[in-house]
Every structure is written in C-alpha cells, then in structure tokens.
Design a protein around this motif. Structure first.
Motif, PDB file in Angstrom:
ATOM      1  N   ALA A 226       0.884  -1.301  -0.088  1.00 52.15           N
ATOM      2  CA  ALA A 226      -0.093   0.080   0.135  1.00 52.15           C
ATOM      3  C   ALA A 226       0.906   1.126  -0.128  1.00 52.15           C
ATOM      4  N   GLY A 227       2.080   1.047   0.347  1.00 47.24           N
ATOM      5  CA  GLY A 227       2.942   2.260   0.740  1.00 47.24           C
ATOM      6  C   GLY A 227       3.176   2.939  -0.900  1.00 47.24           C
ATOM      7  N   ASP A 228       3.562   2.198  -1.712  1.00 43.34           N
ATOM      8  CA  ASP A 228       3.851   2.491  -3.077  1.00 43.34           C
ATOM      9  C   ASP A 228       2.670   3.117  -3.811  1.00 43.34           C
ATOM     10  N   ALA A 229       1.551   2.794  -3.015  1.00 41.43           N
ATOM     11  CA  ALA A 229       0.127   3.184  -3.851  1.00 41.43           C
ATOM     12  C   ALA A 229       0.302   4.535  -4.372  1.00 41.43           C
ATOM     13  N   ALA A 230       0.348   5.362  -3.367  1.00 39.27           N
ATOM     14  CA  ALA A 230      -0.171   6.767  -3.807  1.00 39.27           C
ATOM     15  C   ALA A 230       0.826   7.233  -4.961  1.00 39.27           C
TER      16      ALA A 230
ATOM     17  N   LEU B 206      -2.851   0.791   7.764  1.00 38.01           N
ATOM     18  CA  LEU B 206      -1.483   0.256   6.856  1.00 38.01           C
ATOM     19  C   LEU B 206      -1.162  -0.814   7.775  1.00 38.01           C
ATOM     20  N   PRO B 207      -0.545  -2.051   6.976  1.00 45.37           N
ATOM     21  CA  PRO B 207      -0.087  -3.061   7.507  1.00 45.37           C
ATOM     22  C   PRO B 207       1.178  -3.005   8.453  1.00 45.37           C
ATOM     23  N   ASP B 208       1.307  -3.522   9.568  1.00 46.03           N
ATOM     24  CA  ASP B 208       2.469  -3.255  10.419  1.00 46.03           C
ATOM     25  C   ASP B 208       2.763  -4.782  10.820  1.00 46.03           C
ATOM     26  N   TYR B 209       3.808  -5.364  10.255  1.00 48.64           N
ATOM     27  CA  TYR B 209       4.157  -6.848  10.540  1.00 48.64           C
ATOM     28  C   TYR B 209       5.030  -6.962  11.604  1.00 48.64           C
ATOM     29  N   SER B 210       5.368  -6.075  12.383  1.00 48.83           N
ATOM     30  CA  SER B 210       6.436  -6.110  13.442  1.00 48.83           C
ATOM     31  C   SER B 210       5.926  -7.436  14.534  1.00 48.83           C
TER      32      SER B 210
END
Lengths: 441, 295
Positions: free
Chosen positions: A31-35, B44-48
C-alpha cells in the motif's frame, strides 16, 4: 474429434490461470507505493484525462442521497467540464463503505475524495496512515474560518492542520419528548439531570413503565456520551478525550453512576429496537423521552408528526449551552488521482450554495453560520441559532472525539456494562481503553 | 499416447483449482497466522513481531469469554435440536404414509433459504416487545391465552443466545431429516424383520437395531452442523444486530477488524475459529478416508 476438443480446453484453462494471477497481483502490491503509482493506473482504468472527480460516500438512500444529488447539481453548474463520478456504497452509517474504502486504499486505488465523520475518526485512521493532505489553504482562501464556529476548528484538526471540509452539522445532545405526556403529568421539559430523574420517577409512579426510550447498542453509546457531557461539563469532557483528563477520576465515576441511573428508566426490549423504533415510542406515547441525534426530527416529519405538538426538544438535561456535534465531511487524499478536480469538489462542499443545496434536503444544518434561513424548518432554525452561539463539543459515537480503535474498545466496555451493570468494572475498562488505544498511553 | 493425453487433460483440469486453493486458502491461512502474530492496528499493515501476545490477550478478554460461552450454548442446542427433530421427522416419514414426497419437500424447503432471510423473518416472530406493543409470536400466545409462553426471546439475559438456535434448528432440521431418511432407507427390511421375528417391540427395534446402524449418519450430521454453528454470523446479525450479549467469535472478528482496525486481533480470532473447526473436521476426514480405503 478428441484432438479438436483437447487444445481449446488447454487454452481456456491457461486463460483462466492467467486471469487468476492477474487478480492476485494488485492485492500483493504494498500500500505504501500506492499513492505514487496510483495516478497512472486510475486514469488508465477510467480511460480518460483529468476531467473527472470520483467521490466516495455512503449516501445511497433517502434524504442523504437526494442531498448529495442537489450538491452535485451545484457542482455541475460551476464546473461543467468536470465529470462527477458518484462512488457511493450502501450500508448504515458507513460501516460497509468504510470497509470497502480501507480495501481500496490498501490496494492503492484511492478515490479523489471521500466522506468521513469529521474529527478523530478521519484523523486517527487516515491521517495516522499519511493518507490525507491538510486543507488549511482552502479554509483561508475561501474565508471559511470566518463563517464556521471557532470552537469547531480544533476538533477537526491535528497539530494545527485541518483535515476535512465539513458539509453538514448534526446535533447529538438532543432530548426529544412527548409534550402531551409531560402536560398530562404536570411536568415541564427538564433542564438538569436531577430534574430529569425526578420527572422520570414521577412518570413511573404514574404508570409509564419505561419513560426513556432506547434502542440497540449504539444508541446506548449515544446516550452515554450525552450523559457524560451533562455530568462532566464541557471542559472536563474535552479533557478526558484529549488525554489531559483522568478517566479514573471521581467525576467520571459520578458520570457513570448517572448513566447507570438513566439506563434504569429504559425499555427492556431496547436491544431489539432500531433508533427509529426507539424514537417512535416517544411520538406514539409509549415513552416520554428519547435521546437521539437530530436526524430523529427528519424521521418524525417523515411519519407525519408536527413539531411542538407531537414532539418537543431541548438539549439533554445539564448540557444546555453546549452543542455536541457530528459532521459529515470530505477530504483531500495524498496523491488524489485528480487533485484539481478534488479541490473543486471541496470548494463546492464548503460553499454556501453547496451547503444550502445539501442540508435542507438531508435535514441537517450547514457548517457555515451564514446559511439561507428561509430554507430551513422550525427545529433546524433553532439548531442554527445554537450552532452560532453555543460552545461546540464533539460526539463519541459519531467519530469526533475518539479514533476507531478507541471507540471500538469503549463499545466493548459499554456492551459488557449493559449486561452486568458493574460501574467499577466499566470505569476500569474505560481507563484501559484510553491507555490501549487513546491518548493516555 | 492416449493414456498420457488423458493424464495431461486431468492435470490441466485440476491445476487451476489446486493453484487457486494453494493461493487463496493455504496462502491466506499462512498470511492470517502471520498477521495474528503482528502489531497491525489501523489502516496500514504493520508486520512487526508480536509473538503470541494477541492470543494471550484474547484469553483474558471478557468479551471473548462471552463469545466462547455463547458458541458452546448455541452449538449444543442447535446440534442436539437438529438431530432430535431430524430423526423424529425421518422416522415418521419412513412409515410409508401417503404424501411422503410432499412432506419431505416441505421439511427440506427451509434449507433453500439463506440465514439472512430466516433471520429477518424470525426477528419479527421473536419480537420481545410486551404490553401495548406486543407482536409476533408473543401476540399469538397472548391471543391464544398461552400467556405463560410469552417471553423476552433473544433479549433474555444470559440465555438469549439459546433462542437464536430456534431459527437455526428450523432451517437445518429438514436437512438432517434428509440425511437420516437416506440412512433409514439403506437399512434392509430383512434386518427389521429378523428383529421382529426375535420378538423385539418397535421401541426396541429402533433403540437396539436402527439407531446403532444410523450412527455414521449421526456423526456426519454432527460434523456438518457443528462447523456451521462454530462459524455462525449472519443469522445472529440478522436477528439481533451486533450486540454484546449475543456476541460470537465471528462477529467479534468482524467488528474489531473493520470497525476498530485491530487487524492483529481479528486475525487471531480467525485462526482460533479455524483451529476449532479443524478439531472437529480433521478426525472425521481421517475416519472417512480410512473407511473408504478399507472398502
């Protein structure tokens, strides 16, 4: 014969597999790259240039949808070259729509603007995930700071940044009452908690079994937030939500005891009733009081009831002078696929013309204090007066004062309290909820 | 050549579904396990890494205790009710009465309806309002003078979840009947006749001959009904909305994930649900596979 069937089948299967893997790819994209990568894909998918704006909401029926259509009309008149795409998803109070929106954002498919309850519901979810741009520039350029209440701005901001454009305002702390029942029992609309309790005691003595109508669990949370405001007063109420106040304090204990007492006057089948069912008990004469947001007024009109005759209203006893608000608002996402068109939409949403198109139809008041008074009915005019003069505080149930995580923990605590009536355990759970998901960390 | 082509076709035919199952079932099970051991709260995903903390928290979560309690009550009542009613209906239908087909279809029809529709209808029937607003079954009882039957239905404190089993039994007992009826029909007449010749009464015939022969059917029905009841969600939401006294793991999973953003906790509940169903289903699968292998 066999041969001729074999190869087409293999081709079909290969195609099916290709399709499956194509479906799997976007979900795997982080999702981070999405924007950043979003602009290209969204425009390609829609197959056109920048002349469109996709607005996501949960306004799909009744006055809400009609109000949105009216506001879209204003938008189309002002920006005839921008195509408006109405991406509304059905579902009460946006539960379904917000799940769909979360999926879209995680897949990097953001709409140009979306609806959200102003305040922490937006800030805690989307600002925390860096999905929203501040819109201070819109407020400054359009002079909205001068026409919206000063006490509203901090409630829709974080660190001085305003994150949404409020379109409408609803009031949460309204006590609806049946004027006939009160008159028959020689009672007047109560002004503080003690006179309210006294009135309900008198009604119970006169044979009204459950003087206060309540519905399913979220309406209990709605009642809770108004009694909390009445008991604590606006300063302490704001403080417990900002993290400066102490949830373990004695004033909170007193507020919870007041809430428990309020619950003792409610109907036993509350959990089986919707908010409409509960509000209807008042106008039908089965109950004297109901605490509900002022969308109840729209419902009363819809079923043919007349203001002051069939229903009366007053601020929830003890909260006079305070306007506990909630608001639907629109946002500007980071990397909106059509940023200019989104800004055009937000400009209309905050304008007098846009708000006066939307609100009379939806049955709410404009966030601006300069609405055209000839468009609104008796109740809404009284709400507009209070909006302009009262102190503004936020609603819990409707997303202003607490983020989603905190609210859902409070909801669990409240649900347990409704089953066991244990004030001490409820207060402990509220302290823990603030520490786990609120600002008390 | 033709054999290997058959092979090719069969491989080509099953490979999409194997691939889909690998990705969409096992892949996502693995992913859910990973999320359940993370700190992911919010959009947002947080996989820690959180280890088993989410599971430990659930063990001390009073809401999850209610969920487990409700699931146990619901499962016991639902499975027992369906088995009893299904068996009685099957035995009655097996008496060779006229119009059997009609009744068989009549009892089976509720299964064709989705739980949502059943839930909406029973929400009206089980209206807990009393006094001047009385309606639904309570109104019927009132009119018939059966006042002692008027009750609070699913709003009954503590035992409310038990009343949710009524629409579930209404819907699934016909299916259980069909299973039992198939079982009864497969018992040869010679067995019954032999028992009668030996002087068994009808009661003894059913108790000592028919019922033991039906035990594989009972096991199958218990597995099918049991896993439905562990996963129940739509029926409760349709009847009573999302309220804590009637909470079950699937509802908690939904609200905490999508209303609260606790993806980590939601995944942990999902995995616990999967494990509870697996405890029920895997021994059964092993048992059926073994008996099939013996045949």
């Amino acid at each position: 014969m066999r041969k001729s069937k074999f190869w087409p089948m293999v081709v079909v299967l290969l195609l099916a597999m290709a399709l499956l893997s194509a479906c799997a790819t976007p979900a795997a994209a982080p999702a981070g790259d999405a924007a950043a990568g979003d602009e290209g894909t969204a425009a390609e998918a829609a197959g056109d240039s920048a002349n469109q704006v996709e607005v996501f909401s949960w306004w799909t029926g009744g006055g809400e949808a009609a109000g949105l259509e009216a506001m879209i009309g204003v938008f189309n008149a002002e920006y005839p070259d921008i195509e408006f795409i109405n991406a509304a998803v059905a579902g009460g109070a946006g539960t379904n729509a917000r799940a769909v929106l979360a999926t879209r954002l995680q897949a990097g498919d953001a709409p140009d603007s979306w609806q959200g309850h102003a305040g922490q519901e937006l800030i805690g979810t989307y600002v925390a995930a860096d999905q929203l741009e501040p819109v201070n520039f819109l407020f400054e350029e359009n002079g909205w700071l001068d026409v919206m209440p000063e006490t509203l701005i901090p409630l829709i901001s974080q660190n001085g940044n305003i994150y949404s454009v409020p379109v409408n305002i609803h009031r949460a702390n309204v006590l609806w009452y049946n004027p006939g029942i009160l008159a028959d029992n020689g009672l007047e609309a109560p002004t503080d908690l003690d006179s309210w309790f006294a009135a309900m005691d008198a009604l119970q003595a006169a044979g009204v079994e459950a003087p206060l109508a309540m519905g399913e669990q979220w309406t209990a949370m709605h009642l809770f937030e108004t009694v909390l405001l009445s008991s604590l007063g606006p300063d302490a109420y704001d403080a417990v939500w900002s993290g400066e106040g102490d949830w373990a304090g004695e004033d909170v204990t007193a507020a919870l005891e007041n809430f428990a007492k309020t619950l003792s006057y409610t109907n036993s089948d509350a959990s089986a009733l919707t908010w409409q069912d509960a509000s209807r008990l008042v106008v039908d004469g089965d109950a004297a009081f109901n605490v509900m947001g002022d969308w109840a007024e729209g419902y009363f009109r819809e079923i043919g009831m007349a203001p002051q005759e069939d229903y009366g209203w007053t601020p929830v006893p003890g909260s006079n002078g305070n306007f506990q608000f909630l608001s639907d608002s629109f946002v500007l996402p980071v990397g909106a696929p059509h940023r200019d068109a989104a800004i055009a939409w937000l400009t209309v949403a905050g304008s007098q013309a846009g708000q006066d198109a939307f609100n009379p139809v939806k049955g709410s008041i404009p966030a601006r204090s300069d609405g055209d008074r000839s468009l609104y009915g008796e109740y809404l005019l009284s709400a507009m007066d209070d909006w302009a003069s009262d102190r503004v505080v936020g609603s819990l149930t409707h997303g202003v004062v607490a983020n989603d995580a905190w609210k859902s923990e409070i909801d669990t605590a409240l649900g347990l309290f409704l089953t066991n009536s244990d004030v001490a355990a409820f207060q402990d759970a509220l302290v823990n909820a603030c520490a786990a998901a609120g600002p008390c960390q | 050549m033709s054999l290997s082509r058959d092979r090719l076709i069969s491989i080509a035919l099953v490979s999409p579904s194997i691939l889909a199952v690998l990705v969409f079932v096992y892949g996502f099970i693995f992913w859910s396990v990973r999320v359940s051991m993370s700190n992911w709260v919010g959009l947002l995903p947080d996989y820690s890494w959180a280890g088993l903390a989410n599971y430990r928290n659930l063990m001390h979560d009073p809401r999850f205790h209610i969920d487990v309690r409700n699931t146990v009550i619901f499962t016991v009542l639902f499975v027992a009710g369906c088995l009893a009613l299904g068996l009685i209906l099957a035995v009655l239908l097996d008496q060779g009465l006229r119009g059997e087909t009609f009744f068989r279809n009549l009892f089976l029809f509720p299964m064709a309806i989705s739980f949502i529709v059943t839930g909406v209808v029973w929400r009206w029937l089980m209206n807990p309002a009393q006094g001047s607003r009385i309606s639904g079954l309570n109104l019927l009882f009132d009119k018939m003078g059966l006042d002692f039957l008027i009750n609070q239905w699913y709003t009954t404190p503590y035992w409310g979840i038990g009343f949710i089993a009524i629409p579930a039994i209404w819907q699934m007992s016909g299916y259980t009947m069909a299973l039992y009826l198939g079982g009864l029909r497969s018992i040869p007449d010679e067995v019954r006749e032999a028992a009668r010749v030996d002087g068994a009464s009808e009661w003894q015939l059913y108790r000592y001959v028919i019922l033991p022969l039906l035990s594989p059917i009972t096991l199958t029905a218990m597995i099918i009904l049991g896993h439905i009841s562990l996963k129940v969600f739509d029926l409760i939401v349709a009847v009573a909305g999302k309220q804590l006294p009637l909470d079950v793991p699937a509802i908690y999973m939904w609200t905490t994930t999508f209303d609260g953003g606790f993806y980590n906790r939601g995944a942990a509940i999902g995995i616990l649900l999967l494990l509870s169903v697996a405890v029920l289903v895997i021994p059964y699968l092993r048992y059926t596979l073994r008996t099939e292998a013996e045949l």
